[in-house]
Design a protein around this motif. Sequence first.
Motif, PDB file in Angstrom:
ATOM      1  N   GLY A 129       0.800  -0.971   0.010  1.00 45.39           N
ATOM      2  CA  GLY A 129       0.034  -0.203   0.040  1.00 45.39           C
ATOM      3  C   GLY A 129       0.724   1.379  -0.214  1.00 45.39           C
ATOM      4  N   GLY A 130       2.201   1.122   0.444  1.00 43.36           N
ATOM      5  CA  GLY A 130       2.841   2.309   0.295  1.00 43.36           C
ATOM      6  C   GLY A 130       3.171   2.923   1.738  1.00 43.36           C
ATOM      7  N   ALA A 131       3.756   4.012   1.729  1.00 45.00           N
ATOM      8  CA  ALA A 131       4.015   4.786   3.147  1.00 45.00           C
ATOM      9  C   ALA A 131       4.659   6.129   2.923  1.00 45.00           C
ATOM     10  N   VAL A 132       4.704   7.206   3.688  1.00 42.90           N
ATOM     11  CA  VAL A 132       5.200   8.300   3.648  1.00 42.90           C
ATOM     12  C   VAL A 132       6.411   8.483   4.795  1.00 42.90           C
ATOM     13  N   LEU A 133       7.556   8.702   4.317  1.00 41.68           N
ATOM     14  CA  LEU A 133       8.798   8.548   5.063  1.00 41.68           C
ATOM     15  C   LEU A 133       9.572  10.127   4.886  1.00 41.68           C
ATOM     16  N   ASP A 134       9.815  10.597   6.173  1.00 41.35           N
ATOM     17  CA  ASP A 134      10.672  11.745   6.036  1.00 41.35           C
ATOM     18  C   ASP A 134      11.806  11.728   6.808  1.00 41.35           C
ATOM     19  N   GLY A 135      12.790  12.389   6.144  1.00 39.84           N
ATOM     20  CA  GLY A 135      14.241  12.119   6.825  1.00 39.84           C
ATOM     21  C   GLY A 135      15.259  13.106   5.830  1.00 39.84           C
ATOM     22  N   ARG A 136      16.365  12.597   5.492  1.00 45.94           N
ATOM     23  CA  ARG A 136      17.447  13.494   4.837  1.00 45.94           C
ATOM     24  C   ARG A 136      18.050  12.799   3.602  1.00 45.94           C
ATOM     25  N   ASP A 137      17.918  11.230   3.704  1.00 45.31           N
ATOM     26  CA  ASP A 137      18.045  10.468   2.508  1.00 45.31           C
ATOM     27  C   ASP A 137      17.189   9.409   1.889  1.00 45.31           C
ATOM     28  N   ILE A 138      15.974   9.775   2.177  1.00 42.36           N
ATOM     29  CA  ILE A 138      14.893   8.959   1.846  1.00 42.36           C
ATOM     30  C   ILE A 138      14.618   8.886   0.251  1.00 42.36           C
ATOM     31  N   GLY A 139      14.721   9.970  -0.579  1.00 42.28           N
ATOM     32  CA  GLY A 139      14.674   9.834  -1.929  1.00 42.28           C
ATOM     33  C   GLY A 139      16.018   9.370  -2.552  1.00 42.28           C
ATOM     34  N   THR A 140      17.089   9.417  -1.751  1.00 43.76           N
ATOM     35  CA  THR A 140      18.554   8.917  -2.466  1.00 43.76           C
ATOM     36  C   THR A 140      18.910   7.643  -1.952  1.00 43.76           C
ATOM     37  N   VAL A 141      18.678   7.190  -0.852  1.00 41.12           N
ATOM     38  CA  VAL A 141      18.898   6.041  -0.146  1.00 41.12           C
ATOM     39  C   VAL A 141      18.114   4.864   0.156  1.00 41.12           C
ATOM     40  N   ILE A 142      16.980   5.353   0.899  1.00 42.68           N
ATOM     41  CA  ILE A 142      16.028   4.590   1.553  1.00 42.68           C
ATOM     42  C   ILE A 142      14.859   4.031   0.522  1.00 42.68           C
ATOM     43  N   ALA A 143      14.510   5.121  -0.375  1.00 39.54           N
ATOM     44  CA  ALA A 143      13.510   4.609  -1.186  1.00 39.54           C
ATOM     45  C   ALA A 143      13.770   5.505  -2.605  1.00 39.54           C
ATOM     46  N   PRO A 144      14.982   5.217  -3.272  1.00 41.95           N
ATOM     47  CA  PRO A 144      15.056   5.952  -4.556  1.00 41.95           C
ATOM     48  C   PRO A 144      14.011   5.480  -5.624  1.00 41.95           C
ATOM     49  N   ASP A 145      13.178   4.568  -5.326  1.00 45.54           N
ATOM     50  CA  ASP A 145      12.235   4.162  -6.335  1.00 45.54           C
ATOM     51  C   ASP A 145      10.856   4.855  -5.870  1.00 45.54           C
TER      52      ASP A 145
END
Length: 209
Positions: A105-121
């Motif tokens: 279903g997905g999720a919302v994550l916030d941080g400093r490297d979410i879009g680059t490391v944790i969930a680049p997809d």
Amino acid sequence: MIIAVDGPAASGKGTIARALARHYGLPHLDTGLLYRAVAAMVLREGLDPEKEADAVSACSFEDRLLDDPWLRSDEVGKTASIVSAHPLVRAALLSRQKKFAHQAGGAVLDGRDIGTVIAPDADVKLFVKATPMIRAQRRHLELRKNGTAASLDKVLSDIRARDERDSRRSEAPMTQAPDAATLDTSFLSIDAAVQRAIALVEARKRQSA
């Protein structure tokens, strides 16, 4: 749908991520809390946050620690910025974050490297920013409300030092993903920032449809 929300301290990324999670009915994870939990363990055990081995030994915390209000304190926040720079600490918490991001279903994550490391997809990536002074003023007001005495100059200095550590660390530095939409909250109210974030998400959804 996975929504990645990155940005520096006091930019408003947490508030925006929580609002997006409510709006789209998705679970939310403030990944910064994981590092704050490690920092809290380091402080409680009298360990040295500068020593990677000490910080890694604090990574096996229980989930209930994430609900401790102390994690939101300035003391823990400063220590979290130090322990989060250790590659082995980031590696220890990586699978936990990836598992949350890729749940059904997905999720919302916030941080400093979410879009680059944790969930680049991630389906949608936002990079939330604001000027250092605006962020310092927000943090200063927050500290005053919590009864913590600190000068604005000191808070600004801490903000800049944290930005420096976060952006220059060797492992997963804070950086904007090439495909992330920028949201500058410097002169936006909370409501306006949230509505802008929703509009950006909807625009990305239309592009990928």
